[in-house]
Design a protein around this motif. Structure first.
Motif, mmCIF file in Angstrom:
data_model
loop_
_atom_site.group_PDB
_atom_site.id
_atom_site.type_symbol
_atom_site.label_atom_id
_atom_site.label_comp_id
_atom_site.label_asym_id
_atom_site.label_seq_id
_atom_site.Cartn_x
_atom_site.Cartn_y
_atom_site.Cartn_z
ATOM 1 N N GLY A 172 0.857 -1.184 0.000
ATOM 2 C CA GLY A 172 0.000 0.000 0.000
ATOM 3 C C GLY A 172 0.886 1.224 0.000
ATOM 4 O O GLY A 172 1.802 1.345 -0.824
ATOM 5 N N ASP A 173 0.658 2.136 0.934
ATOM 6 C CA ASP A 173 1.479 3.344 1.036
ATOM 7 C C ASP A 173 2.587 3.217 2.079
ATOM 8 O O ASP A 173 3.324 4.171 2.313
ATOM 9 C CB ASP A 173 0.592 4.550 1.388
ATOM 10 C CG ASP A 173 -0.381 4.907 0.272
ATOM 11 O OD1 ASP A 173 -0.027 4.676 -0.904
ATOM 12 O OD2 ASP A 173 -1.483 5.401 0.589
ATOM 13 N N GLU A 174 2.700 2.041 2.716
ATOM 14 C CA GLU A 174 3.649 1.869 3.811
ATOM 15 C C GLU A 174 4.975 1.285 3.315
ATOM 16 O O GLU A 174 4.991 0.240 2.657
ATOM 17 C CB GLU A 174 3.068 0.948 4.887
ATOM 18 C CG GLU A 174 1.843 1.510 5.581
ATOM 19 C CD GLU A 174 2.171 2.678 6.486
ATOM 20 O OE1 GLU A 174 3.320 2.767 6.948
ATOM 21 O OE2 GLU A 174 1.256 3.491 6.741
ATOM 22 N N MET A 175 6.082 1.956 3.627
ATOM 23 C CA MET A 175 7.401 1.422 3.355
ATOM 24 C C MET A 175 7.708 0.379 4.410
ATOM 25 O O MET A 175 7.653 0.666 5.611
ATOM 26 C CB MET A 175 8.440 2.541 3.397
ATOM 27 C CG MET A 175 9.680 2.260 2.591
ATOM 28 S SD MET A 175 9.393 2.424 0.820
ATOM 29 C CE MET A 175 9.173 4.210 0.675
ATOM 30 N N VAL A 176 8.046 -0.855 3.991
ATOM 31 C CA VAL A 176 8.158 -1.937 4.979
ATOM 32 C C VAL A 176 9.539 -2.568 5.068
ATOM 33 O O VAL A 176 9.904 -3.133 6.110
ATOM 34 C CB VAL A 176 7.110 -3.040 4.710
ATOM 35 C CG1 VAL A 176 5.700 -2.482 4.860
ATOM 36 C CG2 VAL A 176 7.288 -3.683 3.343
ATOM 37 N N ALA A 177 10.333 -2.513 3.996
ATOM 38 C CA ALA A 177 11.626 -3.204 4.005
ATOM 39 C C ALA A 177 12.446 -2.753 2.806
ATOM 40 O O ALA A 177 11.977 -1.976 1.966
ATOM 41 C CB ALA A 177 11.434 -4.725 3.978
ATOM 42 N N GLY A 178 13.664 -3.254 2.738
ATOM 43 C CA GLY A 178 14.535 -2.921 1.620
ATOM 44 C C GLY A 178 15.155 -4.166 1.005
ATOM 45 O O GLY A 178 15.192 -5.236 1.622
ATOM 46 N N ALA A 179 15.632 -4.020 -0.220
ATOM 47 C CA ALA A 179 16.344 -5.090 -0.915
ATOM 48 C C ALA A 179 17.570 -4.481 -1.579
ATOM 49 O O ALA A 179 17.454 -3.530 -2.356
ATOM 50 C CB ALA A 179 15.454 -5.761 -1.960
ATOM 51 N N MET A 180 18.725 -5.037 -1.261
ATOM 52 C CA MET A 180 20.003 -4.539 -1.776
ATOM 53 C C MET A 180 20.623 -5.570 -2.714
ATOM 54 O O MET A 180 20.662 -6.764 -2.397
ATOM 55 C CB MET A 180 20.960 -4.271 -0.609
ATOM 56 C CG MET A 180 22.417 -4.046 -1.005
ATOM 57 S SD MET A 180 22.731 -2.403 -1.690
ATOM 58 C CE MET A 180 22.968 -1.478 -0.161
ATOM 59 N N ASP A 181 21.102 -5.114 -3.869
ATOM 60 C CA ASP A 181 21.910 -5.959 -4.732
ATOM 61 C C ASP A 181 23.304 -6.030 -4.109
ATOM 62 O O ASP A 181 24.098 -5.093 -4.212
ATOM 63 C CB ASP A 181 21.980 -5.376 -6.142
ATOM 64 C CG ASP A 181 22.788 -6.242 -7.103
ATOM 65 O OD1 ASP A 181 23.359 -7.259 -6.654
ATOM 66 O OD2 ASP A 181 22.852 -5.887 -8.292
ATOM 67 N N ALA A 182 23.579 -7.141 -3.434
ATOM 68 C CA ALA A 182 24.845 -7.303 -2.717
ATOM 69 C C ALA A 182 25.822 -8.206 -3.461
ATOM 70 O O ALA A 182 26.860 -8.575 -2.910
ATOM 71 C CB ALA A 182 24.570 -7.872 -1.325
ATOM 72 N N SER A 183 25.511 -8.538 -4.713
ATOM 73 C CA SER A 183 26.337 -9.494 -5.448
ATOM 74 C C SER A 183 27.754 -8.985 -5.686
ATOM 75 O O SER A 183 28.688 -9.778 -5.824
ATOM 76 C CB SER A 183 25.682 -9.832 -6.790
ATOM 77 O OG SER A 183 25.508 -8.654 -7.576
ATOM 78 N N GLY A 184 27.912 -7.655 -5.706
ATOM 79 C CA GLY A 184 29.222 -7.101 -6.024
ATOM 80 C C GLY A 184 30.161 -6.965 -4.845
ATOM 81 O O GLY A 184 31.352 -6.707 -5.039
#
Length: 258
Positions: free
Chosen positions: A182-194
């Motif tokens: 919805g409108d709520e920021m809940v978490a993050g995702a980082m490209d950590a492959s590098g």
């Protein structure tokens, strides 16, 4: 005292599996002011609840015999039906590490792995509703997955948990998306492959708020923990990575800029 909103698909709990719970309780109590209350009912396996100001913050359980995974924090995402969520995870390319299991009258849990290999819990609440306090000193302030396969992780969480994304970085040096329900920021995702060292798999991590990151790092060392990554100023606060006396890693973040 901010109280969390109950949002299906959002982080709702964290717990620590420890090889020596009694050894680490003084560390977390000294660092964050948490108190620990152990449930003596055998069906709960010696599980303790960390609380702050009488409100539940996190769980602590002993490493079970035959389980090689000790001294590690697990993030749980809220579900209305843990068994159905586990099935959706498997259908979306993930792995069911532990099928849905009823935990007394507290709720139902499952453990899944995403297609990048990051392990995350699923919690269907009954009597235990999850966090009683968030977004202040001594309470969780953020959650994210550090992914070796960012391109596979994002559609997985979208399919299983209903996430949508705002990308805040899409370059080779910094690729990161903030997940919304919805409108709520809940978490993050980082490209950590590098930058993840060889042999380190994808993982979930969380941040606990502190008033002063540098003073908190001094306290970590004083209490027998270690500084894994020194304090760094970022647009999201002054961040650092630490470990408790038995090596369980977590993050801390200044709350001034939250």
């Amino acid at each position: 005292m901010p109280e969390p909103k109950s949002i299906v698909g959002a982080p709702c709990w964290v717990d620590l599996t420890s090889s020596d719970p009694q050894r680490v309780i003084p560390f977390y109590s000294g660092l964050f002011g948490w108190s620990a209350d152990t449930n003596e009912d055998p069906q709960y396996g010696g599980y303790s609840i960390f609380s702050k100001d009488g409100k539940p913050i996190a769980g602590l359980g002993p490493q079970q015999e035959g389980n090689p995974y000790g001294n590690i924090w697990t993030v749980y995402l809220a579900s209305e039906d843990a068994a159905a969520t586990a099935d959706k995870a498997a259908a979306a390319g993930g792995q069911v590490m532990m099928p849905a299991m009823v935990v007394g009258d507290q709720g139902t849990m499952a453990i899944i792995g995403d297609p990048a290999g990051a392990v995350v819990g699923v919690w269907q609440a009954d009597q235990h509703r999850g966090f009683g306090l968030v977004d202040e000193a001594g309470a969780p302030v953020w959650f994210e997955t550090m992914s070796r396969d960012y391109a596979a992780a994002l559609p997985f969480y979208e399919s299983v948990f209903g996430w949508r994304y705002d990308a805040i970085g899409d370059g080779d040096e910094f690729r990161y998306s903030q997940a919304k329900i919805g409108d709520e920021m809940v978490a993050g995702a980082m490209d950590a492959s590098g930058f993840l060292p060889e042999g380190v798999p994808s993982f979930w991590q969380f941040y606990v708020g502190v008033q002063d990151t540098d003073l908190a790092l001094e306290k970590v060392v004083e209490l027998g923990g270690t500084v894994v990554r020194p304090a760094e100023d970022t647009p999201f606060g002054r961040l650092a990575a630490v470990a408790d006396p038995l090596g369980a890693n977590f993050q801390i973040s200044s709350i001034q800029q939250q």
